[in-house]
Scaffold this active site. Structure first.
Site, PDB file in Angstrom:
ATOM      1  N   SER A 142      43.456  28.821   0.173  1.00  0.00           N
ATOM      2  CA  SER A 142      44.917  28.686   0.056  1.00  0.00           C
ATOM      3  C   SER A 142      45.443  28.263   1.416  1.00  0.00           C
ATOM      4  CB  SER A 142      45.511  30.054  -0.318  1.00  0.00           C
ATOM      5  OG  SER A 142      46.919  30.056  -0.178  1.00  0.00           O
ATOM      6  N   TYR A 155      46.357  39.288   0.290  1.00  0.00           N
ATOM      7  CA  TYR A 155      46.063  37.896  -0.093  1.00  0.00           C
ATOM      8  C   TYR A 155      45.706  37.067   1.137  1.00  0.00           C
ATOM      9  CZ  TYR A 155      46.701  33.523  -2.768  1.00  0.00           C
ATOM     10  OH  TYR A 155      46.527  32.311  -3.388  1.00  0.00           O
TER      11      TYR A 155
HETATM   12  P1  NAD Z   1      46.144  31.763 -12.577  1.00  0.00           P
HETATM   13  O1  NAD Z   1      46.706  33.152 -12.639  1.00  0.00           O
HETATM   14  O2  NAD Z   1      46.742  30.682 -13.387  1.00  0.00           O
HETATM   15  O3  NAD Z   1      44.591  31.790 -12.919  1.00  0.00           O
HETATM   16  C1  NAD Z   1      43.762  32.778 -12.389  1.00  0.00           C
HETATM   17  C2  NAD Z   1      42.485  32.785 -13.163  1.00  0.00           C
HETATM   18  O4  NAD Z   1      41.661  33.831 -12.621  1.00  0.00           O
HETATM   19  C3  NAD Z   1      42.651  33.102 -14.650  1.00  0.00           C
HETATM   20  O5  NAD Z   1      41.745  32.313 -15.402  1.00  0.00           O
HETATM   21  C4  NAD Z   1      42.280  34.578 -14.745  1.00  0.00           C
HETATM   22  O6  NAD Z   1      41.744  34.906 -16.001  1.00  0.00           O
HETATM   23  C5  NAD Z   1      41.211  34.649 -13.670  1.00  0.00           C
HETATM   24  N1  NAD Z   1      40.990  35.982 -13.192  1.00  0.00           N
HETATM   25  C6  NAD Z   1      41.887  36.853 -12.671  1.00  0.00           C
HETATM   26  N2  NAD Z   1      41.274  38.027 -12.398  1.00  0.00           N
HETATM   27  C7  NAD Z   1      39.976  37.880 -12.757  1.00  0.00           C
HETATM   28  C8  NAD Z   1      38.850  38.731 -12.726  1.00  0.00           C
HETATM   29  N3  NAD Z   1      38.945  40.003 -12.308  1.00  0.00           N
HETATM   30  N4  NAD Z   1      37.680  38.245 -13.174  1.00  0.00           N
HETATM   31  C9  NAD Z   1      37.571  36.986 -13.641  1.00  0.00           C
HETATM   32  N5  NAD Z   1      38.603  36.130 -13.694  1.00  0.00           N
HETATM   33  C10 NAD Z   1      39.790  36.577 -13.252  1.00  0.00           C
HETATM   34  O7  NAD Z   1      46.140  31.423 -11.023  1.00  0.00           O
HETATM   35  P2  NAD Z   1      46.040  30.041 -10.235  1.00  0.00           P
HETATM   36  O8  NAD Z   1      47.339  29.817  -9.578  1.00  0.00           O
HETATM   37  O9  NAD Z   1      45.436  28.980 -11.048  1.00  0.00           O
HETATM   38  O10 NAD Z   1      45.034  30.493  -9.077  1.00  0.00           O
HETATM   39  C11 NAD Z   1      43.684  30.086  -9.032  1.00  0.00           C
HETATM   40  C12 NAD Z   1      43.189  30.216  -7.595  1.00  0.00           C
HETATM   41  O11 NAD Z   1      43.949  29.340  -6.757  1.00  0.00           O
HETATM   42  C13 NAD Z   1      43.351  31.615  -7.014  1.00  0.00           C
HETATM   43  O12 NAD Z   1      42.246  31.933  -6.190  1.00  0.00           O
HETATM   44  C14 NAD Z   1      44.610  31.476  -6.177  1.00  0.00           C
HETATM   45  O13 NAD Z   1      44.650  32.416  -5.117  1.00  0.00           O
HETATM   46  C15 NAD Z   1      44.441  30.064  -5.665  1.00  0.00           C
HETATM   47  N6  NAD Z   1      45.678  29.448  -5.187  1.00  0.00           N
HETATM   48  C16 NAD Z   1      46.739  29.306  -6.028  1.00  0.00           C
HETATM   49  C17 NAD Z   1      47.909  28.725  -5.531  1.00  0.00           C
HETATM   50  C18 NAD Z   1      49.122  28.518  -6.388  1.00  0.00           C
HETATM   51  O14 NAD Z   1      50.176  28.173  -5.831  1.00  0.00           O
HETATM   52  N7  NAD Z   1      49.061  28.698  -7.696  1.00  0.00           N
HETATM   53  C19 NAD Z   1      47.963  28.306  -4.199  1.00  0.00           C
HETATM   54  C20 NAD Z   1      46.856  28.477  -3.386  1.00  0.00           C
HETATM   55  C21 NAD Z   1      45.714  29.046  -3.898  1.00  0.00           C
END
Ligand code: NAD
Length: 261
Positions: A142, A155
């Site tokens: 991130s 985080y």
């Molecule tokens: P999201 O909530 O849409 O998806 C998260 C996914 O992780 C889901 O499929 C959920 O089922 C899975 N998950 C959660 N807990 C779990 C567990 N205990 N075991 C297995 N699977 C699990 O989130 P997103 O925004 O797509 O985030 C995905 C990644 O990207 C994360 O690591 C997040 O930190 C990172 N990220 C997101 C953003 C953003 O702005 N959305 C920015 C930077 C980084």
């Protein structure tokens, strides 16, 4: 992708992970889709990807908060897909609170899911990659792996840890044909961010949803635009290509200029 590859994408039933799984499958990759919930919808994601891209796509339930399940995910995918050439550590959760009242169980869950899971899956996957002489580890970190924000202690700590883990693994595997890199998105409009929008809008009823997005959520993102899940997925596809064979131990930012500041 010219050679047929196999991939695990953790946390791939939603958001960024799902887009990464789609993008890898569209390049001909067989993929293991993962979440911890094991619902009909979870299985449907794998079935849709398999049908759309004419690849093998399987759903594997594993809770990334549990070390044994992280390692079992890799073993099961290797067994069912024949190998794990690409490992994308994407599963992640968020919780926002000042450090002095940050709930201990949320701290532990964020460190386990956002950081330790990547250690366990990597540890389980690298021996076979090294032996094959080819492998790709892509960790979805991130902008918070490179910069801090208040009220996100767990985080930010976890994502900085992911960047450190990525560099260390890259050095251990340098020259083996296996690379390790981290992708650092700024804000991407997924369910994880939608929850923050809803929570902030409730805390600032005077602002309204549009100003919450522009003035609070995208405050640090100079473009004032969300990155898209497809843009993040495209960077993963690049890192998994042979063109990126010498890209290792580094980060790719997709953050509208956030970390240029
Ligand atoms: P999201 O909530 O849409 O998806 C998260 C996914 O992780 C889901 O499929 C959920 O089922 C899975 N998950 C959660 N807990 C779990 C567990 N205990 N075991 C297995 N699977 C699990 O989130 P997103 O925004 O797509 O985030 C995905 C990644 O990207 C994360 O690591 C997040 O930190 C990172 N990220 C997101 C953003 C953003 O702005 N959305 C920015 C930077 C980084």
């Amino acid at each position: 992708m010219t050679t047929k590859r196999t991939a695990i994408v953790t946390g791939s039933t939603s958001g960024i992970g799902r887009a990464i799984a789609e993008a890898l499958a569209s390049g001909g990759c067989d993929v293991a889709i993962n979440s911890f919930s094991d619902t009909k919808e979870d299985h449907a994601v794998a079935a849709e990807i398999a049908a759309r891209h004419a690849v093998k796509a399987i759903y594997i339930r594993a809770d990334m908060a549990r070390p044994d399940e992280c390692r079992a995910l890799v073993a099961r995918a290797a067994n069912d897909l024949g190998s794990v050439d690409i490992l994308v550590n994407n599963a992640g959760i968020q919780f926002v609170s000042p450090v002095e009242t940050f709930p201990v169980d949320r701290w532990d869950a964020i460190i386990a899911i956002n950081l330790s899971s990547a250690f366990h899956t990597t540890a389980a996957a690298v021996a076979a990659m090294r032996e094959a002489g080819w492998g790709r580890i892509v960790n979805i970190a991130s902008a918070h792996g490179l910069r801090a924000s208040p009220n996100k202690s767990a985080y930010v700590a976890a994502k900085h840890g992911v960047v450190g883990l990525t560099k260390t693994v890259a050095l251990e595997l340098a020259g083996s044909g296996v690379t390790a890199n981290a992708v650092c998105p700024g804000f991407v409009h997924t369910p994880l961010v939608e929850k923050q929008i809803v929570d902030l809008a409730a805390a600032h009823p005077d602002l309204g949803r549009d100003r919450v997005i522009r003035d609070l959520i995208l405050q640090k993102q100079p473009s004032k635009q969300f990155a898209t899940v497809d843009q993040v997925a495209a960077s993963v596809v690049y890192l998994c290509s042979d063109a990126a064979a010498q890209v290792t131990g580094t980060t790719i930012s997709i953050d509208g200029g956030w970390t240029a500041q």
